[in-house]
Design a protein around this motif. Structure first.
Motif, PDB file in Angstrom:
ATOM      1  N   ILE A  98       0.813  -1.227   0.000  1.00  0.00           N
ATOM      2  CA  ILE A  98       0.000   0.000   0.000  1.00  0.00           C
ATOM      3  C   ILE A  98       0.845   1.274   0.000  1.00  0.00           C
ATOM      4  O   ILE A  98       0.493   2.250  -0.671  1.00  0.00           O
ATOM      5  CB  ILE A  98      -1.025   0.006   1.148  1.00  0.00           C
ATOM      6  N   ASP A  99       1.971   1.290   0.699  1.00  0.00           N
ATOM      7  CA  ASP A  99       2.767   2.518   0.741  1.00  0.00           C
ATOM      8  C   ASP A  99       3.318   2.876  -0.639  1.00  0.00           C
ATOM      9  O   ASP A  99       3.281   4.039  -1.050  1.00  0.00           O
ATOM     10  CB  ASP A  99       3.884   2.435   1.786  1.00  0.00           C
ATOM     11  N   ASN A 100       3.775   1.888  -1.395  1.00  0.00           N
ATOM     12  CA  ASN A 100       4.280   2.180  -2.734  1.00  0.00           C
ATOM     13  C   ASN A 100       3.156   2.431  -3.734  1.00  0.00           C
ATOM     14  O   ASN A 100       3.337   3.160  -4.706  1.00  0.00           O
ATOM     15  CB  ASN A 100       5.210   1.066  -3.216  1.00  0.00           C
ATOM     16  N   LYS A 101       1.980   1.839  -3.511  1.00  0.00           N
ATOM     17  CA  LYS A 101       0.823   2.157  -4.352  1.00  0.00           C
ATOM     18  C   LYS A 101       0.433   3.623  -4.159  1.00  0.00           C
ATOM     19  O   LYS A 101       0.078   4.313  -5.113  1.00  0.00           O
ATOM     20  CB  LYS A 101      -0.359   1.241  -4.027  1.00  0.00           C
ATOM     21  N   LEU A 102       0.516   4.105  -2.921  1.00  0.00           N
ATOM     22  CA  LEU A 102       0.198   5.507  -2.661  1.00  0.00           C
ATOM     23  C   LEU A 102       1.224   6.428  -3.318  1.00  0.00           C
ATOM     24  O   LEU A 102       0.871   7.484  -3.830  1.00  0.00           O
ATOM     25  CB  LEU A 102       0.095   5.769  -1.166  1.00  0.00           C
TER      26      LEU A 102
END
Length: 182
Positions: free
Chosen positions: A96-100
């Motif tokens: 999720i952090d890299n998707k954001l």
């Protein structure tokens, strides 16, 4: 100014994040910002979209024109509240952090021609292509909630829905943009 944007689709992360995915997200956000410009206060600010009157809101990369609703040159910034939804039958939100990070990159114009897919050419409704931010460093505050979407809307593997509640703010009241900031 406050409004809501959304994205439904795949957001790639890490090494799999690519310029095509970011550009696809950017185009979907453009479509919503195009609708937003027909509502107050933007509908009474057609001058803002004129690159001769407000050049600080405009960028040209590889011969393509981009308009950024939020400009750091005008001491503007945004606060985002995100609701990230995955299918109810999924086990994980993934990276999720890299998707954001991919999503935030897609909220701004490309920085150079290497961030534009070689095969992409804007159509007549994408001139200029409207972006939320001049630069993703203008995101001053982020709140993120995650949940499951109890519906069958998301059908492709890896597909998510992100609902973005946007507040446009400013550090100082510049005469030309007082009606745009909270």
């Amino acid at each position: 100014m406050e409004f809501t944007l959304f994205y439904t689709g795949i957001i790639k992360s890490g090494n799999s994040a690519d310029i095509t995915n970011k550009n696809d997200i950017r185009v979907k956000i453009h479509e919503q910002l195009t609708t937003l410009r027909n509502h107050p206060p933007l509908n009474s600010r057609k001058d803002l979209f004129d690159k001769n009157a407000y050049p600080d809101f405009h960028t040209n990369v590889k011969g393509f024109d981009y308009f950024s609703l939020v400009s750091g040159k005008w001491n503007m910034y945004v606060e985002l509240s995100l609701n990230v939804l995955i299918p109810h039958n999924s086990l994980s939100f993934g990276d999720i952090d890299n998707k954001l990070k991919t999503l935030f990159d897609a909220l701004r114009p490309p920085r150079n021609e290497n961030e534009i897919p070689k095969s992409w050419i804007p159509n007549s409704t994408q001139k200029p292509l409207l972006c939320l931010l001049e630069d993703d460093e203008l995101i001053y505050k982020v709140n993120i909630d995650t949940d499951y979407l109890l519906d069958t809307t998301l059908t492709k593997p890896g597909e998510i829905m992100v609902i973005m509640y946007v507040k446009v703010k400013g550090n100082s009241g510049q005469i030309g943009i007082l009606d745009l900031i909270i």
